[in-house]
Structures are given as structure tokens and as C-alpha cells.
Design a protein around this motif. Structure first.
Motif, short mmCIF file in Angstrom:
data_model
loop_
_atom_site.label_atom_id
_atom_site.label_comp_id
_atom_site.label_asym_id
_atom_site.label_seq_id
_atom_site.Cartn_x
_atom_site.Cartn_y
_atom_site.Cartn_z
N LYS A 1 0.77 -1.32 -0.14
CA LYS A 1 0.06 -0.15 0.01
C LYS A 1 0.85 1.48 0.20
N GLY A 2 2.33 1.19 0.39
CA GLY A 2 3.00 2.47 0.48
C GLY A 2 4.36 2.16 0.51
N ALA A 3 5.26 2.88 -0.10
CA ALA A 3 6.64 2.78 -0.17
C ALA A 3 7.31 3.76 -0.32
N GLY A 4 8.58 3.90 0.38
CA GLY A 4 9.29 5.05 0.55
C GLY A 4 10.88 4.69 0.82
N GLN A 5 11.56 5.44 -0.02
CA GLN A 5 13.06 5.22 0.15
C GLN A 5 13.74 6.78 0.27
N ARG A 6 14.46 6.78 1.14
CA ARG A 6 15.47 8.11 1.16
C ARG A 6 16.69 7.72 1.74
N VAL A 7 17.55 8.69 1.24
CA VAL A 7 18.93 8.60 1.58
C VAL A 7 19.50 9.87 2.17
N GLU A 8 20.49 9.73 2.93
CA GLU A 8 21.16 10.97 3.50
C GLU A 8 22.33 11.25 2.25
N PRO A 9 22.78 12.66 2.20
CA PRO A 9 23.99 13.01 1.25
C PRO A 9 25.15 12.49 2.01
N SER A 10 24.98 11.15 2.51
CA SER A 10 26.29 10.89 3.16
C SER A 10 26.37 9.42 3.27
N MET B 1 26.38 13.05 8.61
CA MET B 1 24.86 13.16 8.89
C MET B 1 24.64 14.27 10.01
N SER B 2 23.14 14.71 9.66
CA SER B 2 22.88 16.06 10.44
C SER B 2 22.80 15.45 11.89
N SER B 3 22.08 14.16 12.06
CA SER B 3 22.21 13.82 13.54
C SER B 3 22.27 12.40 13.43
N ILE B 4 23.23 11.54 14.41
CA ILE B 4 23.43 10.20 14.41
C ILE B 4 22.35 9.54 15.20
N THR B 5 21.23 10.36 15.79
CA THR B 5 20.10 9.78 16.73
C THR B 5 18.63 10.22 16.24
N ASP B 6 18.82 11.22 15.28
CA ASP B 6 17.59 11.67 14.60
C ASP B 6 17.81 11.58 13.22
N TRP B 7 17.15 10.46 12.56
CA TRP B 7 17.56 10.01 11.16
C TRP B 7 16.37 10.67 10.28
N LYS B 8 16.99 11.65 9.72
CA LYS B 8 16.06 12.56 8.86
C LYS B 8 15.62 11.65 7.71
N ALA B 9 16.63 11.01 6.91
CA ALA B 9 16.06 10.25 5.94
C ALA B 9 15.15 9.16 6.13
N MET B 10 15.09 8.59 7.41
CA MET B 10 14.19 7.63 7.75
C MET B 10 12.75 8.42 7.93
N ARG B 11 12.80 9.46 8.75
CA ARG B 11 11.43 10.13 8.70
C ARG B 11 10.81 10.33 7.41
N ALA C 1 22.79 3.96 9.20
CA ALA C 1 21.28 4.69 8.97
C ALA C 1 21.39 5.81 8.00
N THR C 2 22.19 5.64 6.91
CA THR C 2 22.16 6.74 5.70
C THR C 2 21.31 6.53 4.94
N HIS C 3 20.61 5.46 4.71
CA HIS C 3 19.80 4.93 3.52
C HIS C 3 18.56 3.89 4.36
N HIS C 4 17.31 4.55 3.94
CA HIS C 4 16.31 3.74 4.46
C HIS C 4 15.10 3.39 3.56
N VAL C 5 14.48 2.21 3.61
CA VAL C 5 13.32 1.78 2.78
C VAL C 5 12.15 1.34 3.68
N VAL C 6 11.03 1.99 3.32
CA VAL C 6 9.91 1.51 4.17
C VAL C 6 8.81 0.95 3.33
N HIS C 7 8.24 -0.16 3.72
CA HIS C 7 7.07 -0.50 3.06
C HIS C 7 5.69 -0.77 3.94
N VAL C 8 4.64 -0.31 3.35
CA VAL C 8 3.32 -0.64 4.18
C VAL C 8 2.76 -1.88 3.50
#
Ligand code: COA
Length: 389
Positions: free
Chosen positions: A240-249, A255-265, A379-386
């Protein structure tokens, strides 16, 4: 409906040290399970093949594994690829197959993830060392565990996350793994909090039970166009849903933060918006617990816990089998195992089985919406599926 993509077949091998099988046999074990329950299948069915494999050149001295997959399966697809995106190779392969079906290029694809790390553990470790930026960070000794150890230290210092909370993730995932006969540490059974807290140190503060192991394993999924799903099965599961994001790193330093993962959000936001769901709709999820701290941060990035309160989420039992949102029912990477290229595919298999009510002792009651999250690097690259029934 015709543009929707369904999962119609799913299979996973037994995970662990698999000296009993060759690379080819491990591949077949998962692929056979994914295909064997399907109606109306012939070699011509599979117009697409993606093979997810992170390090076969190093561990089994085999390259060109996309073509090898076609040989093992005896198929002649129109589009064939091998995907290497380190630990998220599996979910990236599924996303590629999903996109090819959505575009109208093909109707049906098979994705197989496979890794045989214990064939040559020294080379597997070498392969893991190649994942960060070797020139700028690897040279200083940064490894996966030391990178995630930095995240654990920062999370503990900033938000008060405790040693007990980290170890509670391991205790929960080993308890789930004890209910999964295919998990690497199935026979270890449940572990106590004391055992998890006092294990030998790997990279302070992460000890042995904060780490996923080296694993041999394979997983396979068959995907098809929505209007063809019922030709194969009367229990399709929908992406039903798919998302993939990567940090420019590729490493920790950019990384902008190692405990708050912008690409995963962002990946979560993309997938949840497409599926039109909110965090409270999730019935069950498989997330990337390569290290215990990762699962704690993932509760926060998925919106299940507020920033900094991931530790409380595990402590309150919210992610346990009987909690509000069971996470890593398979045992996760921690106890089921982490055969790099197979992991993202195996997560989809676990959620497919959960939504079909096929998970035995670890079944989540009335599960209708499931989520997978697979990451790579620090945690620089994330893929999420629903997924949904
Ligand atoms: N959790 C629990 N037990 C583990 C384990 C883990 N993660 N890894 C190994 N063990 C156990 C083995 O089963 C073995 O038990 P036994 O003596 O009863 O047979 C024992 O520990 C020794 O195993 P060994 O493989 O020699 O351990 P090791 O010290 O060489 O490796 C780690 C341990 C944690 C360093 C290794 O598993 C590792 O590198 N993990 C991280 C992998 C990784 O980075 N993946 C990518 C993540 S992004």
C-alpha cells in the motif's frame, strides 16, 4: 486495482550457520517455498528477477548472481538485476520490482535475497568494513558496531536511555526468535535481562547481545500486478505504501544527526502518506535492529514514540508480542539473524505471513496492517513498506 502491486508468494530459508547447503541450495530453499504454494505458475510467469546479494564475491567467490538466479530457477525474465545496497539490498530490490510492475513494464517478478556469510567469516567482516566511506572513515577504524555505539552513547547521554532498555530489546527479540523455528538463535531459547546486560563488550556500550550476528540465509517474494493476483493465490497481500530516502552521506561525519534520522523520517512519511496510514494504525512491524539502539531510535522515527522516548517504549512492553505494536516478531536481525542481502526480503516474508495468519506461536491477532523498515550504512539509507490484507 490494475496498478496496485500484490505479494502472492513468500518463502524464507532456515537462518544460521548453513554448512549443510551450498549457495545455490540456500537460494533454492527460499525460492521454492515462495513459488510452491502458487497456482498457475510456469517458468514464463517470471518476467522480472531481482537478486539481492551484498557480498557473494567475498564470501563464496561468485559474481554475476543475477544471472546465476535465472539459472537456478530455470527462467528467462525480460529484466534481471543484482542489487547491492549493503544491508538494505533486499528492500531496495523489492522496491525496484514494485516500480517495474507499477510502470507497466512487467506483470510478475520474483525477488530473492541470499547471503552465506559463515562460509568465510573473515571475508564477511571485510565486506562489512567496506560499507562506510573507506577513504575518510574506515581508515580511522569506524565499523558498523563502533558507528552505532556512538549513536547509543549519544542517545543515552541526551535522552537518558539506559543499559537495561538496550538489553530489553535483545531479550524481547530472543523471546520472539525462540518462537521462530527458522531463527538463527531459535535453540538458544529465551534469554534473561541479566545475561543480555552482562555479555562481553564489543564496542562500548554495545555488547554481544546488542549486536546482530553473521548469518547464512535466503528469502524470496513473488510480486504481481493487482488484477493478476487471484490467478496465483486467494490470499494476496498488498503493498500500500513505499518510501526510500538516503542521506547525502555514506558515513557518520556528514549526517545531520546520528540519533535523529532525517532520511528515515522522510521515507516513513512517503510510505505512510501513500498508504494513508498513521503510526497508531500499525498492527505489526519488522524494523532494522542491527544493533539494539537502532530499534529504539526506529520506534521514534516511525512515530510510535516521541523523540527520546524509544527507551521507555521498550521498557513499557509496547513492542512485545502482547504490546500495542509488536516489533520484530520474527526475532529480528538480533535473533533471527542478519544475512545482509536477504534481510530486507525476509522482513517482507515475516509481515506477509503475519497478515495471512501463518505465524504460529508468534502470531499477532487480527493483524491487518504491517510495516517493514530496512536500513544500510550508519542509518544513511532507509526503505519503508506498508503492507495490508
Ligand atoms: N549475539 C549472541 N551471540 C552471538 C552473536 C550475537 N550477535 N554473535 C556470535 N554469537 C555467539 C556464537 O553463536 C558463538 O556461540 P557458541 O560459542 O555457543 O557457539 C559465540 O558467540 C562466538 O561466536 P563468534 O562468531 O566467534 O563471535 P565473534 O566475537 O567473532 O563475533 C560479533 C561476534 C558480534 C562481533 C559478530 O557477530 C558481528 O560482527 N556482528 C555484527 C555484524 C554486523 O555488523 N552486521 C551489519 C550490521 S549493520
Amino acid at each position: 486495482m490494475s496498478n496496485d502491486v500484490a505479494i502472492v508468494g513468500a518463502g524464507v530459508s532456515r537462518f544460521g550457520k548453513r554448512d549443510d547447503v551450498s549457495y545455490h541450495e540456500l537460494f533454492s530453499e527460499a525460492a521454492h517455498e515462495a513459488i510452491s504454494g502458487l497456482e498457475n505458475v510456469s517458468p514464463d510467469t517470471f518476467e522480472g528477477l531481482w537478486v539481492s546479494a551484498a557480498m557473494p564475491e567475498l564470501t563464496v567467490e561468485q559474481a554475476h548472481v543475477g544471472n546465476l538466479g535465472a539459472q537456478i530457477l530455470g527462467i528467462t525474465p525480460k529484466i534481471v538485476s543484482r542489487v547491492e545496497m549493503a544491508c538494505s539490498s533486499g528492500s531496495s530490490s523489492i522496491r525496484n520490482a514494485w516500480a517495474a510492475i507499477k510502470s507497466g513494464m512487467i506483470d510478475t517478478a520474483i525477488v530473492v535475497g541470499v547471503e552465506k556469510m559463515n562460509n568465510n567469516p573473515a571475508m564477511a567482516n571485510k565486506g562489512l568494513l567496506y560499507v562506510p566511506d573507506v577513504t575518510f572513515e574506515g581508515i580511522h577504524g569506524i565499523t558498523a558496531y563502533s558507528g552505532f555505539a556512538l549513536a547509543a552513547k549519544q542517545h543515552m547521554e541526551k535522552y537518558g536511555t539506559t543499559r537495561e532498555q538496550l538489553s530489553s530489546v535483545a531479550v524481547k527479540n530472543h523471546s520472539n526468535g525462540a518462537k521462530n523455528p527458522k531463527a538463527q538463535f531459535h535453540s538458544m531459547g529465551e534469554i534473561s535481562l541479566e545475561k543480555a546486560m552482562n555479555a562481553r563488550m564489543v564496542s562500548e556500550p554495545l555488547n554481544l547481545f546488542d549486536c546482530s550476528p553473521l548469518t547464512d540465509g535466503a528469502a524470496a517474494v513473488v510480486l504481481t500486478r493487482g488484477n493478476k493476483a487471484k490467478e496465483f493465490t486467494d490470499q494476496p497481500i498488498w503493498i500500500k505504501g513505499a518510501g526510500q530516502r538516503v542521506e547525502p552521506s555514506i558515513g557518520v561525519s556528514n549526517m545531520s544527526s546520528i540519533t535523529d534520522w532525517k532520511a528515515m523520517r522522510s521515507a516513513v512519511n512517503d510510505a505512510f502518506s501513500m498508504a494513508n496510514i498513521k503510526p497508531s494504525d500499525i498492527d505489526v512491524a519488522e524494523t532494522h535492529d542491527c544493533f539494539t539502539i537502532a530499534e529504539i531510535i526506529e520506534y521514534e522515527m516511525l512515530g510510535l514514540a516521541k523523540k527520546g522516548e524509544g527507551g521507555k517504549f521498550i521498557e513499557d512492553g509496547e513492542s512485545s508480542l502482547s504490546g500495542s505494536t509488536p516489533i520484530n516478531t520474527s526475532g529480528g536481525l538480533k535473533a533471527k539473524g542478519h544475512p545482509i542481502g536477504a534481510t530486507g526480503v525476509a522482513q517482507i516474508v515475516e509481515i506477509t505471513e503475519q497478515l495471512r495468519g501463518q505465524s504460529g506461536d508468534r502470531q499477532v491477532r487480527d493483524a491487518e496492517i504491517g510495516v517493514t523498515h530496512n536500513l544500510s550504512g550508519f542509518a544513511t539509507h532507509h526503505v519503508v513498506h506498508v503492507l495490508s490484507t
